[in-house]
Design a protein around this motif. Sequence first.
Motif, PDB file in Angstrom:
ATOM      1  N   LEU A 206       0.974  -1.159   0.111  1.00  8.15           N
ATOM      2  CA  LEU A 206      -0.259   0.030   0.042  1.00  8.15           C
ATOM      3  C   LEU A 206       0.835   1.068  -0.043  1.00  8.15           C
ATOM      4  O   LEU A 206       2.069   1.552   0.940  1.00  8.15           O
ATOM      5  CB  LEU A 206      -0.564  -0.012   0.882  1.00  8.15           C
ATOM      6  N   GLN A 207       1.277   2.158  -0.912  1.00 11.24           N
ATOM      7  CA  GLN A 207       1.605   3.657  -1.035  1.00 11.24           C
ATOM      8  C   GLN A 207       0.791   4.437  -0.587  1.00 11.24           C
ATOM      9  O   GLN A 207       0.461   5.349  -0.463  1.00 11.24           O
ATOM     10  CB  GLN A 207       1.848   3.982  -2.880  1.00 11.24           C
ATOM     11  N   LEU A 208       0.699   4.461   0.814  1.00 10.39           N
ATOM     12  CA  LEU A 208      -0.013   5.365   1.892  1.00 10.39           C
ATOM     13  C   LEU A 208       0.548   6.709   1.703  1.00 10.39           C
ATOM     14  O   LEU A 208       2.101   6.856   2.120  1.00 10.39           O
ATOM     15  CB  LEU A 208       0.007   4.508   3.537  1.00 10.39           C
ATOM     16  N   ARG A 209       0.105   7.586   0.851  1.00 13.73           N
ATOM     17  CA  ARG A 209       0.856   8.645   1.069  1.00 13.73           C
ATOM     18  C   ARG A 209       0.365   9.997   1.681  1.00 13.73           C
ATOM     19  O   ARG A 209      -1.392   9.816   1.522  1.00 13.73           O
ATOM     20  CB  ARG A 209       0.686   9.648   0.034  1.00 13.73           C
ATOM     21  N   LEU A 210       0.393  10.408   2.981  1.00 13.97           N
ATOM     22  CA  LEU A 210      -0.502  11.602   3.903  1.00 13.97           C
ATOM     23  C   LEU A 210      -0.683  12.585   3.233  1.00 13.97           C
ATOM     24  O   LEU A 210      -1.728  13.400   2.840  1.00 13.97           O
ATOM     25  CB  LEU A 210       0.812  12.195   5.186  1.00 13.97           C
ATOM     26  N   ALA A 211       0.221  13.456   1.636  1.00  9.68           N
ATOM     27  CA  ALA A 211      -0.546  14.282   1.428  1.00  9.68           C
ATOM     28  C   ALA A 211      -1.146  13.964  -0.444  1.00  9.68           C
ATOM     29  O   ALA A 211      -2.157  15.105   0.482  1.00  9.68           O
ATOM     30  CB  ALA A 211       1.055  15.036   0.043  1.00  9.68           C
ATOM     31  N   ARG A 212      -0.927  12.946  -0.825  1.00  8.47           N
ATOM     32  CA  ARG A 212      -2.184  12.689  -1.792  1.00  8.47           C
ATOM     33  C   ARG A 212      -1.701  11.899  -2.748  1.00  8.47           C
ATOM     34  O   ARG A 212      -0.878  10.754  -2.462  1.00  8.47           O
ATOM     35  CB  ARG A 212      -1.982  14.079  -3.190  1.00  8.47           C
ATOM     36  N   GLY A 213      -3.269  10.889  -2.814  1.00 10.63           N
ATOM     37  CA  GLY A 213      -3.332   9.520  -3.280  1.00 10.63           C
ATOM     38  C   GLY A 213      -1.671   9.287  -4.766  1.00 10.63           C
ATOM     39  O   GLY A 213      -1.994  10.240  -4.931  1.00 10.63           O
ATOM     40  N   GLN A 322      -1.690  -2.770  17.053  1.00  9.37           N
ATOM     41  CA  GLN A 322      -0.858  -2.933  16.520  1.00  9.37           C
ATOM     42  C   GLN A 322      -1.893  -1.742  16.010  1.00  9.37           C
ATOM     43  O   GLN A 322      -1.163  -1.135  14.793  1.00  9.37           O
ATOM     44  CB  GLN A 322      -2.309  -3.781  16.551  1.00  9.37           C
ATOM     45  N   LEU A 323      -2.189  -0.832  16.594  1.00  9.48           N
ATOM     46  CA  LEU A 323      -2.761   0.929  15.455  1.00  9.48           C
ATOM     47  C   LEU A 323      -0.933   1.417  15.438  1.00  9.48           C
ATOM     48  O   LEU A 323      -0.753   2.380  14.992  1.00  9.48           O
ATOM     49  CB  LEU A 323      -4.074   1.450  16.319  1.00  9.48           C
ATOM     50  N   THR A 324      -0.165   1.494  17.041  1.00  6.70           N
ATOM     51  CA  THR A 324       1.152   1.755  16.375  1.00  6.70           C
ATOM     52  C   THR A 324       2.079   1.177  16.243  1.00  6.70           C
ATOM     53  O   THR A 324       2.726   2.154  15.585  1.00  6.70           O
ATOM     54  CB  THR A 324       1.819   2.113  17.954  1.00  6.70           C
ATOM     55  N   ALA A 325       1.917  -0.108  15.913  1.00  6.52           N
ATOM     56  CA  ALA A 325       2.844  -0.525  14.559  1.00  6.52           C
ATOM     57  C   ALA A 325       2.638   0.073  13.595  1.00  6.52           C
ATOM     58  O   ALA A 325       3.254   0.302  12.492  1.00  6.52           O
ATOM     59  CB  ALA A 325       2.707  -1.959  14.938  1.00  6.52           C
ATOM     60  N   VAL A 326       0.651   0.520  12.992  1.00 11.20           N
ATOM     61  CA  VAL A 326       1.242   0.279  11.456  1.00 11.20           C
ATOM     62  C   VAL A 326       1.290   2.209  11.374  1.00 11.20           C
ATOM     63  O   VAL A 326       1.552   2.528  10.272  1.00 11.20           O
ATOM     64  CB  VAL A 326      -1.004  -0.198  11.474  1.00 11.20           C
ATOM     65  N   ALA A 327       0.516   2.599  12.302  1.00 13.37           N
ATOM     66  CA  ALA A 327       0.957   3.950  12.672  1.00 13.37           C
ATOM     67  C   ALA A 327       2.611   4.674  12.479  1.00 13.37           C
ATOM     68  O   ALA A 327       2.866   5.312  11.449  1.00 13.37           O
ATOM     69  CB  ALA A 327       0.408   4.805  13.573  1.00 13.37           C
ATOM     70  N   LEU A 332       7.485   6.260   8.847  1.00 17.19           N
ATOM     71  CA  LEU A 332       8.242   5.766   8.183  1.00 17.19           C
ATOM     72  C   LEU A 332       8.047   5.841   6.706  1.00 17.19           C
ATOM     73  O   LEU A 332       9.882   5.508   6.307  1.00 17.19           O
ATOM     74  CB  LEU A 332       8.498   4.269   9.044  1.00 17.19           C
ATOM     75  N   SER A 333       7.478   5.289   6.033  1.00 21.14           N
ATOM     76  CA  SER A 333       6.787   5.228   4.296  1.00 21.14           C
ATOM     77  C   SER A 333       7.050   6.602   3.923  1.00 21.14           C
ATOM     78  O   SER A 333       7.233   6.578   2.565  1.00 21.14           O
ATOM     79  CB  SER A 333       6.446   4.035   4.296  1.00 21.14           C
ATOM     80  N   GLN A 334       7.066   7.250   4.493  1.00 25.00           N
ATOM     81  CA  GLN A 334       6.575   9.154   4.264  1.00 25.00           C
ATOM     82  C   GLN A 334       8.326   8.927   3.347  1.00 25.00           C
ATOM     83  O   GLN A 334       7.692   9.810   2.605  1.00 25.00           O
ATOM     84  CB  GLN A 334       5.946   9.856   5.286  1.00 25.00           C
ATOM     85  N   LEU A 335       8.320   8.732   4.169  1.00 24.65           N
ATOM     86  CA  LEU A 335      10.372   9.635   3.763  1.00 24.65           C
ATOM     87  C   LEU A 335      10.751   8.341   2.111  1.00 24.65           C
ATOM     88  O   LEU A 335      11.409   8.458   1.432  1.00 24.65           O
ATOM     89  CB  LEU A 335      11.109   8.248   4.259  1.00 24.65           C
TER      90      LEU A 335
END
Length: 367
Positions: A206-213, A322-327, A332-335
């Motif tokens: 999952l390419q989870l981008r906080l700014a845009r899809g 679980q929520l802590t790990a996913v968050a 981290l993936s934003q980098l």
Amino acid sequence: MKYLIAILCAALLVNPAWAHKGSDAYLDVRQTEGALNLQLSVALKDLDLLLPIDANADGQLTWAEVQAATPAVLALLQTHTGLDAPTPGCALQWRYDGLERRSDGAYLRASSPAHCAAGSALGWRYSLFKAEDANHRLIVTGQLDGHDLLATTSPQQTAPLPLRQASAATPRGILATVFDYLALGMHHLLEGYDHMAFLLALVLPLQLRLARGVAGQANPWWALLRTITAFTIGHSITLVLATLGVTEASPVWVEPVIAASIGVTALLNLYPVPVLRPERLALAFGLVHGYGFAGLLIEAAAPAGLLPWALAGFNLGVEAGQLTAVAGWVLLSQLLVRQPWYERIVVRGGSRALLLLASYWVWQRVF
């Protein structure tokens, strides 16, 4: 008879490799005719951190090695455990009480009587593995003054664990049990490397981008919500059913399947099969992971009166972990997610690494 006992004890010393089980010890407190009887069980693999239980360092514990180390173990318990009470009769005198099998291997069991004044304040001191293992936990169960007792503590806690308050002459209550087991559930999830690896395998593509899809990709946040919710539903069902004794599953097959769930999910990241959507995998394998979560609560042998509260707290703690790990992964993936090599290096490379790790764990747990 002597040789039969030795053979049975040797069988207890064969340690299966369960990667997700943390370092736990168990204290059972019982009250009979005014006296307390305490029974403490500590894993031999943990004690080997403090004493040369495995004297020849060959990776295999023998009955003779355990016998030779037992006096030193009892002396260690004498130093690092105790009851805080106003009467000197509460002093402990540990004696060897046998070996017992738990899901992660053999435990040495010691017992001690204690003669404490009725109605007096009572606390438990515990500093075993304080310097060696910051993640070690002690699970306390039993009955005191006619009330169910259920609590957790760690050697990092400087204050004694209150078993009974002098004013009320009762042990810890429901709210304390919920909070104790919430912390234990969260700790268990975050320390469970196989559970964490499965979550990572699920969310890796999952390419989870906080700014845009991402152009051309369905909303990854909706996919994340579906997947995590499905995993929660799956493991909550079997956690509740197994803890309440409605159903049971042997760790002999549960632990290898938990490891295999990581490999299957990672393999599908590399070679997708449309019908095997991530949320379906999360739900199906979540049912198996729930049995893994239930193992700790079952082994704690929680009193029936407090079991529902311990179960509620533990399950909430697992969800919080679980929520802590996913968050943490999302941040981290934003980098990395905007890099052109994300798919090739992170998704495909990470999936191959998880597949190798899962294969090793399956082999380790089966053979």
